[in-house]
Design a protein around this motif. Structure first.
Motif, PDB file in Angstrom:
ATOM      1  N   GLY A  85       4.899   3.126  18.031  1.00  0.00           N
ATOM      2  CA  GLY A  85       4.438   2.712  18.990  1.00  0.00           C
ATOM      3  C   GLY A  85       5.104   2.427  20.386  1.00  0.00           C
ATOM      4  N   PRO A  86       4.642   2.274  21.599  1.00  0.00           N
ATOM      5  CA  PRO A  86       3.401   2.035  21.897  1.00  0.00           C
ATOM      6  C   PRO A  86       2.729   3.722  22.143  1.00  0.00           C
TER       7      PRO A  86
ATOM      8  N   SER B 104       0.094  -5.159  25.471  1.00  0.00           N
ATOM      9  CA  SER B 104       0.631  -4.394  24.366  1.00  0.00           C
ATOM     10  C   SER B 104       1.067  -5.485  23.564  1.00  0.00           C
TER      11      SER B 104
ATOM     12  N   GLU C  62      -4.969   0.602  22.034  1.00  0.00           N
ATOM     13  CA  GLU C  62      -3.624   0.650  22.880  1.00  0.00           C
ATOM     14  C   GLU C  62      -3.909   1.260  24.158  1.00  0.00           C
TER      15      GLU C  62
ATOM     16  N   PHE D 162       2.912   8.089   3.387  1.00  0.00           N
ATOM     17  CA  PHE D 162       2.882   6.897   2.713  1.00  0.00           C
ATOM     18  C   PHE D 162       1.881   5.856   3.185  1.00  0.00           C
TER      19      PHE D 162
ATOM     20  N   LYS E 137      -3.214  -5.185  19.707  1.00  0.00           N
ATOM     21  CA  LYS E 137      -3.416  -3.490  19.767  1.00  0.00           C
ATOM     22  C   LYS E 137      -3.974  -3.201  18.420  1.00  0.00           C
TER      23      LYS E 137
ATOM     24  N   ASN F 283       0.651  -1.208   0.040  1.00  0.00           N
ATOM     25  CA  ASN F 283       0.057  -0.050   0.113  1.00  0.00           C
ATOM     26  C   ASN F 283       1.006   1.245   0.116  1.00  0.00           C
ATOM     27  N   GLU F 284       2.059   1.123   0.264  1.00  0.00           N
ATOM     28  CA  GLU F 284       2.833   2.347   0.381  1.00  0.00           C
ATOM     29  C   GLU F 284       3.606   2.362  -1.104  1.00  0.00           C
TER      30      GLU F 284
ATOM     31  N   TYR G   8      10.761   2.563  12.846  1.00  0.00           N
ATOM     32  CA  TYR G   8       9.951   2.124  11.820  1.00  0.00           C
ATOM     33  C   TYR G   8       9.854   0.417  12.062  1.00  0.00           C
TER      34      TYR G   8
ATOM     35  N   TYR H 185       6.488  10.106   7.484  1.00  0.00           N
ATOM     36  CA  TYR H 185       6.410   8.665   6.468  1.00  0.00           C
ATOM     37  C   TYR H 185       4.753   8.351   6.847  1.00  0.00           C
TER      38      TYR H 185
ATOM     39  N   PHE I 157       2.319   5.954  20.372  1.00  0.00           N
ATOM     40  CA  PHE I 157       2.867   6.877  19.695  1.00  0.00           C
ATOM     41  C   PHE I 157       3.932   7.528  20.344  1.00  0.00           C
TER      42      PHE I 157
END
Lengths: 428, 302
Positions: free
Chosen positions: B246-247, A256, A402, B263, A204, A84-85, B240, B259, B249
């Motif tokens: 995460g977690p 998590s 999350e 994307f 999550k 998808n990128e 990445y 990114y 953010f």
């Protein structure tokens, strides 16, 4: 004389580097679709990176050998996220594949941005029998009554349970949770921290089980014309609270964890109940887990059943030349024959969507496939043609899950998400 | 004719001019792959444009205004600074420590130097994958060893407070070999007579380090700090791969956010470009400030 040598040398270096640069650009040029001997080469992108990819590859190899039209398909397999990128910029710069597979959820935005071609004429292609496809499978690929993708597989979320762990916890190994209430009751009983066993895990990135649960409970994500959020409701709140109680309070599993990590747990025999797609079957078989699979839990067992139908389909980018369409259709037709449909269902553990496949005796006799097939009878596509769903999942729902699992207030999370969805819908 | 030849040859005989010609390939590459994309990115920042190049509209400074109202963008910048503050000093200290320890040219030291340099030549992506596997609380080797020792098992990449320090630790582990090597050559370049005379004056090892070694390597140290700052501000690969931001953010850095805006859905290329432009300016300001400060410091030392 010396100076001339220097200049010559320098210009050589310069020339070479220019050549190198132009070579970089030239690599992207489309090759002629048909060479002199009438052979057609097709490029095919998809995201089947797991064991199902090997089965797909073998089917494609068979097609390359068998077909009498000189068609050769070259597969390029990458993760779905990667696909998808790469796909959108590839389509806009006309360097995309000739055809590809797309996930149901991602595909609406390709349609909205004119990146894929309508494929209604596939039904007129010789040898294609539209009546063999189940209605819901066709609906997956339809936006505004036009067929944009042809089904390649369909799937939903199913309940997998580890029979050995059920036995160890003193539960009936042949009675998986059939309702959401049973699931929440069983999960703590199955948890055994001393043996590193989790009763139930909510991943999550688990938007699919969340939506299934919310729908079964009578909640909704957005209204019917996709203009307003209806996420904030007592029904949704109840679901969020139950998830939080199970994971955060009862600690039935890690707080998590991603879907892939959850699958690892299940494959290692450390997870009693998991909700996930049919791709889990191969891993469980390979790891010799004593497991069972059944339809997704409901509010009341066997009554007013809800399930989300998901799937993968063939799409043709807008950048693909018309001259290749026939060859692509030839392969899509080949894929949607009873023989291949049966192979994919049985070897890969996926529910059939072709009527001829589900009526096949061998398919009916397969315990896993026939069990998965039951859900097809009532499963429906989730928000067909809603192109904002991937953004909602990435930016709103995954963070919500999350935080929910980490113990944030469910009501606040729900209201914030509701507002964020509305903002997104009005700003588009 | 003769006249022309002499003038041309004298022209090209100037070493500096021939030099430019030899530099031309690099300059061209820089032009094509850095300068033009840079200008392109800046131009894109003024448009509402998605990656499909449909529904493009000129929006002026809207994207830039949005950057400063976007909570996630601001937080990603803060996370980037947090990472930089964790990573850069740790990298310099560890690099310096090993450079000093391994400065004597023994066989063992040479072996250690190349061993510590190995992670540098590995790809950051594969190292991030290896670390995620090693640190996985369920299947990882490190949590297993910890649990056998009866210690609590940290969640590393999955714990919101631990995730960023873990990423920084991984980065230091991978990259300190570069800093070590640069500082090592610099330390070995110091004239031994300085140490000899210091020893005659009765200076301790500690005094020798702070009064001879450290001042002598200030230029290399400055170079290391500067390149590290710039690199850390653009941290991406390891985040990445290992955490995906995460977690919650908590490890989402500026480039990671750019990114994910550009994307993945909703594919906002214009907005991602304006975020890039803002980051570019920020990095430039930090780099120039640090450079000016360090040049001044160097002059003071002399």
């Amino acid at each position: 004389m010396k100076a001339w040598k220097k200049i010559l040398g320098a210009s050589l270096v310069l020339g070479c580097s220019l050549l190198l640069l132009s070579a970089c650009g030239g690599g992207n040029e489309k090759k002629a679709s048909e060479s002199a001997d009438g052979k057609t080469k097709l490029t095919f992108w998809n995201g089947f990176t797991a064991s199902d990819g090997e089965i797909l590859q073998s089917i494609v190899n068979d097609f390359n050998k068998k077909n009498d039209k000189g068609i050769t398909i070259e597969m390029d397999v990458m993760t779905w996220a990667n696909l998808n990128e790469k796909l959108p910029p590839a389509i806009s710069s006309k360097t995309g594949p000739d055809f590809m597979l797309l996930n149901y959820g991602d595909f609406a935005q390709y349609v909205k941005n004119g990146a894929v071609q309508p494929l209604d004429d596939f039904w007129d292609y010789k040898g294609v029998d539209k009546s063999d496809f189940t209605k819901t499978a066709l609906e997956l690929g339809t936006v505004d009554e036009q067929q944009y993708y042809i089904p390649m597989q369909v799937q939903g979320m199913y309940t997998y349970w580890n029979k050995d762990l059920f036995k160890a916890a003193g539960l009936d190994e042949n009675k998986p949770p059939k309702t959401w209430d049973e699931l929440t009751e069983m999960a703590p009983k199955l948890t055994d921290a001393s043996k590193n066993v989790s009763g139930f895990v909510f991943n999550k990135d688990g938007t699919a089980p969340l939506y299934n649960w919310v729908l079964a409970n009578g909640g909704k994500l957005v209204n019917d014309d996709y203009t307003k959020s209806e996420f904030a409701s007592p029904e949704t709140l109840e679901v969020l609270k139950k998830i939080q109680t199970m994971i955060h309070t009862d600690k039935t599993g890690p707080e998590s964890i991603s879907g892939a990590e959850m699958d690892n747990l299940m494959n290692a025999g450390q997870l009693a109940i998991e909700l996930n797609g049919p791709w889990l079957n191969n891993g469980l078989k390979k790891n010799e887990i004593n497991y069972g699979v059944t339809t997704i839990p409901q509010l009341i067992a066997g009554k007013n059943e809800h399930a989300i139908l998901d799937g993968v389909g063939f799409g043709i980018p807008a950048s693909t030349d018309d001259s290749k369409k026939e060859a692509i259709y030839e392969f899509i037709k080949y894929w949607n024959t009873t023989e291949i449909g049966k192979k994919w269902s049985i070897e890969n553990g996926f529910p059939p969507y072709l009527k001829s496949v589900s009526e096949d005796a061998e398919v009916k006799a397969d315990p896993i496939v026939s069990e998965l097939g039951k859900q097809i009878e009532f499963a429906k596509p989730f928000l067909p043609g809603f192109d904002q769903l991937p953004s909602i999942n990435n930016d709103i729902m995954n963070p919500l899950i999350e935080k929910l699992l980490a113990g944030d207030d469910p009501e606040k999370l729900m209201k914030d998400a509701d507002k964020a969805i509305n903002d997104m819908l009005t700003n588009k | 004719m003769k006249n022309y030849r002499t003038s041309l040859s004298t022209y090209w005989n100037k070493p500096s001019r021939a030099g430019y010609l030899f530099l031309a390939p690099s300059i061209l590459v820089l032009l094509f792959f850095t300068v033009i994309p840079l200008i392109g990115t800046f131009a894109l920042s003024f448009f509402k444009i998605n990656i499909f190049f449909t529904n493009t509209t000129f929006t002026g400074f809207d994207n830039f205004l949005r950057v400063f109202q976007d909570e996630r963008a601001v937080r990603s910048l803060i996370h980037t600074l947090y990472f930089t503050l964790l990573e850069t000093p740790a990298q310099i200290i560890v690099g310096l420590l090993f450079a000093v320890l391994l400065s004597k040219n023994t066989r063992f030291n040479r072996f250690c130097r190349s061993t510590f340099y190995i992670p540098v030549i590995c790809s950051l992506t594969s190292i991030a994958i290896i670390f995620s596997m090693l640190l996985d609380p369920n299947i990882g080797a490190i949590p297993y060893v910890l649990s056998q020792l009866g210690m609590p098992i940290p969640q590393f990449f999955r714990d919101p407070t631990l995730a960023m320090p873990t990423v920084a630790f991984m980065t230091v582990w991978k990259n300190f070999g570069v800093t070590m090597t640069i500082l090592l050559t610099s330390i070995q370049g110091i004239s031994p007579s300085l140490y000899e005379s210091a020893e005659m004056d009765g200076a301790t090892k500690k005094e020798q380090f702070f009064n001879i070694t450290l001042p002598q390597i200030v230029p290399s140290l400055g170079f290391c700090i500067l390149t590290n700052l710039i690199g850390s501000m653009q941290v991406f690969d390891q985040v990445y791969v290992a955490t995906g931001g995460g977690p919650q953010f908590k490890t989402e850095t500026a480039v990671q956010y750019i990114y994910s805006r550009g994307f993945s859905a909703p594919y906002e290329l214009g907005y991602a470009s304006s975020l890039s432009s803002v980051l570019f300016v920020l990095v430039a300001v930090i780099a120039i400030t640090a450079n000016v400060y360090m040049t001044r410091k160097e002059r003071q030392m002399k």
